[in-house]
Structures are given as structure tokens and as C-alpha cells.
Design a protein around this motif. Structure first.
Motif, mmCIF file in Angstrom:
data_model
loop_
_atom_site.group_PDB
_atom_site.id
_atom_site.type_symbol
_atom_site.label_atom_id
_atom_site.label_comp_id
_atom_site.label_asym_id
_atom_site.label_seq_id
_atom_site.Cartn_x
_atom_site.Cartn_y
_atom_site.Cartn_z
ATOM 1 N N ASP A 194 4.797 4.790 -5.602
ATOM 2 C CA ASP A 194 3.634 4.336 -4.834
ATOM 3 C C ASP A 194 4.068 3.679 -3.529
ATOM 4 N N HIS A 219 5.191 6.296 -1.073
ATOM 5 C CA HIS A 219 4.022 6.994 -0.541
ATOM 6 C C HIS A 219 3.350 6.158 0.550
ATOM 7 N N ARG A 220 3.245 4.843 0.310
ATOM 8 C CA ARG A 220 2.630 3.970 1.320
ATOM 9 C C ARG A 220 3.506 3.882 2.564
ATOM 10 N N GLN A 279 3.011 6.656 4.955
ATOM 11 C CA GLN A 279 1.758 6.548 5.694
ATOM 12 C C GLN A 279 1.723 5.344 6.643
ATOM 13 N N ASN A 280 2.773 4.542 6.602
ATOM 14 C CA ASN A 280 2.773 3.288 7.388
ATOM 15 C C ASN A 280 4.067 3.182 8.197
ATOM 16 N N ALA A 308 7.157 -0.162 3.792
ATOM 17 C CA ALA A 308 6.132 -0.754 2.937
ATOM 18 C C ALA A 308 6.766 -1.857 2.092
#
Length: 465
Positions: free
Chosen positions: A102, A105-106, A109-110, A114
Motif C-alpha cells: 500500500d 502504491h501511494r 502516486q505521490n 510516502a
């Protein structure tokens, strides 16, 4: 701990500045994260290169080669690395925390980064030479505080800490040093060394503590002068009291062997000596009451002209024995004031008696009164030798005598002008002395008055021969 005040000043300052430095360090530490933590910036910049190398290593040496690479570049308890294929299958076989998929994945996208509960995840998309897509990821754990700070910041914090510690020590020493000297001087005085002083000669310090030390030294000097004056007074008083007592004893021894017709002269001499003794003792008792605040008088309205006039008349009678001229012009407005008549008269008599004595045979004493706004100024001048300039401020201190030998010879104990000063201050007035040119001494007394009986303010006439 003997230097208690030093530590009470030093420790709070040092603890405070240490807390400030630690807070600053924490703020600097926190300012680099969590979005852009300082400690992962070098690894983040290296991620694209490491990612391409990891894909090459995997394609050439397989899972074993990839595991060997990750084992070499990972730091224990600081970092861990993984490589994922395009379906997010981990290829190295290393253990991975449950939160990693998770978090990665974050991160994708960031901007590739993360945060998780335990550290920071960085993920980078990589394509190998054959066009296959991978995700290279790493987890970086929160480092110790001082390892997470830039070297320059840490050096600045340490330097500031050392500098402020030094300044705290210097400040504490600067404050406590004169206080320690003050304590030592107080102990010396308590042991009887009245010459002990707390100040340093040539000191340029200018602050409240320096003023305290200066005031302490002034107080010690005053005490020393007073004790020495008291010792001198005791010597003078013992001599002065012994002299009339000796004359009384001689007179008494002669009474029994003296014819009846001549006894009266001896009895008169005994009475004179007894009166002199009584006057001396009364002066000493008056000083004791004045210093203890037990001297009580009843004030009322009085005519200042009458008090001064009576004192001048008595002085003229005494002056006639040495042919001293007492000049006084009564042509000044009648003035009333609130005061104690006998106390004021005694003060004027003391001043006049001194002036007559030191004017010498065929001398001259001038008394002048000037009426101003709410004040009467009484000036008494003699044409004697005057006093040394350094002795002027001490004339009105108890038991002070300019010439101890002369005072003993004249029966003076150094109390007369002190009683004058006490009487004048009792009436909210002031008294001072100054030398005249070419010689002589002037005593100036200023007293508050209620009002002259004439509306105009008129100066008295300073008579001249």
C-alpha cells in the motif's frame, strides 16, 4: 557547594540555553520531514541508478543475484530494497512488511515518496534494455536525531551551546564576585576589622551591584569613624569628668583645715564643678536619647526673634570675659514658627559659644538673620582660624573634634554641634558650615517659618563695625 549563588545563576541559564538548542535541533530535524525528510534525500537521488542496476542484475543473474545486491546495499535497521514486476510481484524473495504494497502504491502516486508507521517508502518506475517495466522500491527508517541533521547545523548547535555555556559562566562570575567580596568584608567587620572594605581600587564597574558595594564601603567607613569617635569621646569624657572630680576632692580635703571665713570660697568652687559635671552628663544623656529616638519635645508657636535675642544676650555676657564683640542687628521682621523654644535656644547658644571661644581674645562674632520665602536663615560668623576643608562635612557628627588635644583642653567633647544639628533637623531645618576668607568660620542655620508679621520679605542687616 560553597558558591551557591554562582550555581543558582549559572545552572538556570545553562539549562535554558540547552533546552533552546535541543528544541532548535528538533525543529530543524522536523523541518526536513515528513514530506521531504532530509535523511532520504541522498537515497532518493540514487534510486533511478540503483533501479536500473537492479533490473540488469535480475536479468543477468536472476533472483540470487538480486538478493545478493540488496543484501550488499541495504543497511541494517536503516533501509531495505525490493524489485517488482509490472504485476507488482516481488522478485527478490526478501521479507516485506504488510504495509509495504500500500505504501509503495501511494508513493507511485505521490512523486515517488510516502510515509508509513515505521519509515519512509520511495518507489521508482524502471524500464530495462528489453523494454520490460519494473518498480524499484525501498523503505528507509527514521534515524537518530543527530544523524538526521546536516553537519553544518549540528556544528552550529554545538558551537552555540559551548559559547553560551562560557557566557553563562562569565556572567555568573561577574555577578557573584563582588557579592562574595561583600560577604567577606562583612565577616571581617563582624570579627572587629573595621578597616575591611568590599570594593576594588580602580574598578570601572557601573551597575547596581557596584553601587551596593560602594554604599557598603561608605557605611563601613561611617561605622569606623563613629567607633573611633566614640573611643575618642570616652577618652575625652573620662578626662573631662576626672578634672572637676579631682578639683572637688581637693576642695573637700581643704574644707576641714580651712578657717570658717574662707570655707565659702571652697564651697562655691565645689558648686561650680558640680554644675559643670551635671552639664557634661546631661549632654551625654541627650546624645544617647537623640540617637535612640527617645528624645521627646512639645512643639508650639514661638517668636523666633525672641529666642535668638535671648541667646545673643547670654552670649554677650560670656563674651565680655574675653572682650569678644558680638554684633547683632535686631532690625528684621518679627517671625513666628512652630518649634520647641528651649531646644532652639540651646542650639543657638552652642553655636555662639563655639564662635566666641574660637574668636579668641578681642575677637568678633557677627549674627545676621535673613528672611526668605518660608525660611529664616541665621548666620553666625567668627574671625577665628576656621577648620580644614576636609573637616567641614564632619563637624556635625557625634563626638567629632577637629583637634582632639584642643578639645580636651577646653572641656569640649564634640557633642555641641551634633546637638545643634539634631535640634535643627527636629524643626525640619538644615545646618551647614563654611570657611571664610581670609579666616573665620560661618555656621548657617535655615528654619521653616509660618509667616513674618510683615507682608514683605525683608533681609536682616548684617552689621559691620
Amino acid at each position: 557547594m560553597k558558591r551557591r549563588l554562582f550555581w543558582k545563576i549559572f545552572l538556570p541559564f545553562w539549562i535554558l540555553q540547552t533546552c533552546i538548542m535541543l528544541l532548535l535541533a528538533y525543529r530543524v530535524h522536523a523541518s526536513f520531514g515528513p514530506e521531504r525528510p532530509w535523511w532520504v534525500q541522498p537515497e532518493r537521488r540514487a534510486m533511478p541508478v540503483l533501479g536500473r542496476y537492479a533490473t540488469w542484475r535480475y536479468s543477468t543473474r536472476g533472483e540470487a543475484g538480486l538478493r545478493e545486491l540488496f543484501h550488499d546495499i541495504a543497511l541494517e535497521k536503516r533501509s531495505a530494497y525490493w524489485l517488482f514486476d509490472d504485476r507488482m510481484n516481488e522478485l527478490s524473495g526478501f521479507w516485506m512488511p504488510d504495509e509495504a504494497p500500500d505504501a509503495i502504491h501511494r508513493a507511485l502516486q505521490n512523486h515517488g515518496i510516502a510515509q508509513s508507521r515505521h519509515g519512509t517508502f520511495i518507489a521508482e518506475k524502471v524500464t530495462d534494455s528489453k523494454g520490460r517495466n519494473y518498480v524499484f522500491a525501498g523503505e528507509f527508517f527514521f534515524p537518530p536525531l543527530f544523524q538526521s541533521l546536516p553537519g553544518s547545523v549540528l556544528a552550529a548547535i554545538l558551537f552555540s551551546s559551548l559559547l553560551t555555556s562560557l557566557l553563562c559562566a562569565v556572567l555568573a562570575q561577574y555577578i557573584t564576585r563582588p557579592i562574595l567580596r561583600l560577604r567577606d568584608a562583612a565577616h571581617e567587620i563582624a570579627r572587629g576589622n573595621l578597616d575591611a572594605r568590599a570594593g576594588l581600587s580602580g574598578s570601572t564597574r557601573r551597575d547596581e551591584i557596584a553601587d551596593l558595594v560602594k554604599d557598603f564601603d561608605t557605611m563601613a567607613g561611617e561605622i569606623n569613624d563613629l567607633v573611633r569617635s566614640n573611643k575618642g569621646m570616652l577618652m575625652a569624657a573620662s578626662h573631662d569628668l576626672r578634672s572637676p572630680i579631682s578639683r572637688i576632692r581637693v576642695a573637700l580635703s581643704l574644707v576641714s583645715s580651712t578657717p570658717e571665713a574662707e570655707r565659702q570660697e571652697l564651697l562655691d568652687r565645689i558648686e561650680i564643678e558640680l554644675l559643670r559635671l551635671n552639664e557634661m552628663i546631661e549632654q551625654i544623656l541627650t546624645v544617647a536619647r537623640l540617637e535612640s529616638g527617645q528624645l521627646k519635645f512639645t512643639s508650639g508657636s514661638l517668636l523666633l526673634n525672641q529666642v535668638i535675642g535671648e541667646a545673643v544676650e547670654d552670649a554677650r555676657f560670656e563674651a565680655s570675659q574675653t572682650n569678644v564683640e558680638v554684633v547683632y542687628d535686631e532690625n528684621w521682621p518679627e517671625v513666628t514658627m512652630i518649634g520647641e523654644e528651649n531646644m532652639l535656644r540651646s542650639a543657638f547658644e552652642n553655636v555662639l559659644r563655639n564662635a566666641i571661644f574660637y574668636s579668641g581674645v578681642d575677637g568678633r562674632v557677627e549674627v545676621a538673620v535673613t528672611i526668605g520665602s518660608g525660611l529664616a536663615q541665621i548666620s553666625v560668623r567668627d574671625n577665628g582660624p576656621g577648620v580644614p576643608e576636609e573637616a567641614l562635612p564632619k563637624l556635625f557628627k557625634p563626638f567629632y573634634r577637629v583637634d582632639a588635644a584642643r578639645s580636651i583642653g577646653t572641656g569640649g567633647s564634640g557633642l555641641g554641634l551634633y546637638l545643634v544639628s539634631g535640634s535643627v533637623k527636629f524643626h525640619n531645618g538644615s545646618v551647614r558650615a563654611r570657611n571664610l576668607q581670609p579666616h573665620g568660620l560661618e555656621i548657617i542655620i535655615e528654619l521653616p517659618i509660618t509667616s513674618p508679621k510683615t507682608t514683605a520679605s525683608s533681609p536682616g542687616v548684617q552689621a559691620r563695625a
